[in-house]
Design an enzyme around this catalytic site. Structure first.
Site, PDB file in Angstrom:
ATOM      1  N   ASP A 177       0.832  -1.200   0.000  1.00 26.53           N
ATOM      2  CA  ASP A 177       0.000   0.000   0.000  1.00 26.53           C
ATOM      3  C   ASP A 177       0.873   1.258   0.000  1.00 26.53           C
ATOM      4  O   ASP A 177       2.004   1.228   0.502  1.00 26.53           O
ATOM      5  CB  ASP A 177      -0.902   0.029   1.236  1.00 26.53           C
ATOM      6  N   TYR A 214       6.098  -8.637   8.372  1.00 24.91           N
ATOM      7  CA  TYR A 214       5.823  -7.200   8.487  1.00 24.91           C
ATOM      8  C   TYR A 214       6.065  -6.743   9.920  1.00 24.91           C
ATOM      9  O   TYR A 214       5.869  -7.500  10.870  1.00 24.91           O
ATOM     10  CB  TYR A 214       4.361  -6.885   8.152  1.00 24.91           C
ATOM     11  N   ASP A 245      -6.726   1.990   7.783  1.00 27.02           N
ATOM     12  CA  ASP A 245      -5.411   2.611   7.994  1.00 27.02           C
ATOM     13  C   ASP A 245      -5.576   4.121   7.930  1.00 27.02           C
ATOM     14  O   ASP A 245      -6.695   4.634   8.073  1.00 27.02           O
ATOM     15  CB  ASP A 245      -4.378   2.088   6.982  1.00 27.02           C
ATOM     16  N   ARG A 272      -3.987  -4.601   7.420  1.00 31.60           N
ATOM     17  CA  ARG A 272      -5.027  -3.625   7.798  1.00 31.60           C
ATOM     18  C   ARG A 272      -6.246  -4.337   8.386  1.00 31.60           C
ATOM     19  O   ARG A 272      -6.830  -3.886   9.373  1.00 31.60           O
ATOM     20  CB  ARG A 272      -5.456  -2.807   6.583  1.00 31.60           C
TER      21      ARG A 272
END
Length: 238
Positions: A52, A80, A94, A194
């Site tokens: 993203d 992540y 987000d 997310r």
């Protein structure tokens, strides 16, 4: 310095994607720079897994014949790190969209946060964010979302092998109405961090959104070995 034959026969480039760039923009930029450097009319360039715009970190870029390996790279496990903010939600899960609802956090303890992570280890069902690039009926989900149209999204099975809480900041929670939770996640292809943040908030009887995200690994590839876009461009001119 690599030659034009190197890029045409195929290279795997590890790029540390900067904030606010789309993965598509990175691909376009690198393709243009390679074409300019070697006076090429065309060359295949693609990425192995979207990040993203508000995420940073490892982006695998393949050139030439190595683009055939993109599906293989995409299927590998990913790691992540990031921050989940407890106490409020956003439509995009987000910071792409504004906070739309706030929730109580007084009942949340560090022990409860640690315990709740266990609910997300293993194979889980997850609903992708409506603000995503997934397609339905030929349109991207974010197109429906931005037009204010409701769309039926089906849950998908994903796998999370590790969900580690690195730090919990409750220092200003009374004044800000927020708790910051730094985490590390190792997960399968197709996992939306997310959505994990949003679901994590619900499991804590509160709300949450993702406020920072960085991809650190894809399979055996590590962001520590990645270079910036500017460094790559400079390498073409050396």
């Amino acid at each position: 310095m690599k030659s034009v034959e190197d890029y045409l026969s195929g290279q795997v480039l590890l790029i540390d994607k900067p904030l606010d760039w789309t993965s598509f923009q990175v691909v376009n930029k690198l393709r243009w720079e390679i074409k300019q450097a070697f006076k090429l009319k065309k060359i295949k360039v693609g990425h192995a897994g979207t990040l993203d715009p508000l995420a940073t970190g490892l982006l695998i870029i393949c050139t030439g014949k190595m683009t055939k390996q993109i599906d293989t790279f995409q299927a590998q496990e990913k790691e992540y790190t990031g921050t989940i903010t407890l106490g409020s939600t956003t439509p995009s899960f987000d910071l792409e969209t504004e906070i739309n609802e706030t929730f109580p956090i007084e009942h949340i303890s560090e022990a409860l946060i640690q315990e709740t992570t266990k609910q997300f280890i293993g194979d889980i069902q997850q609903f992708p964010p409506v603000f995503s690039a997934l397609k339905k009926d030929g349109k991207r989900l974010y197109e429906f979302a931005r037009a204010g149209e409701n769309v039926d999204i089906k849950a998908r099975s994903v796998s999370i092998s590790e969900f580690e809480i690195i730090d919990i900041d409750m220092s200003n929670s009374q004044s800000t109405g927020a708790i910051k939770v730094d985490f590390r996640v190792v997960c399968s292809k197709g996992t939306y961090i997310r959505s994990l943040a949003n679901d994590f908030g619900k499991s804590l009887s509160s709300g949450a959104h993702l406020s920072a995200l960085r991809r650190t690994k894809i399979g055996a590839f590590d962001v520590a070995d990645a270079i910036s876009i500017d460094t790559f461009i400079s390498s073409l001119k050396d």
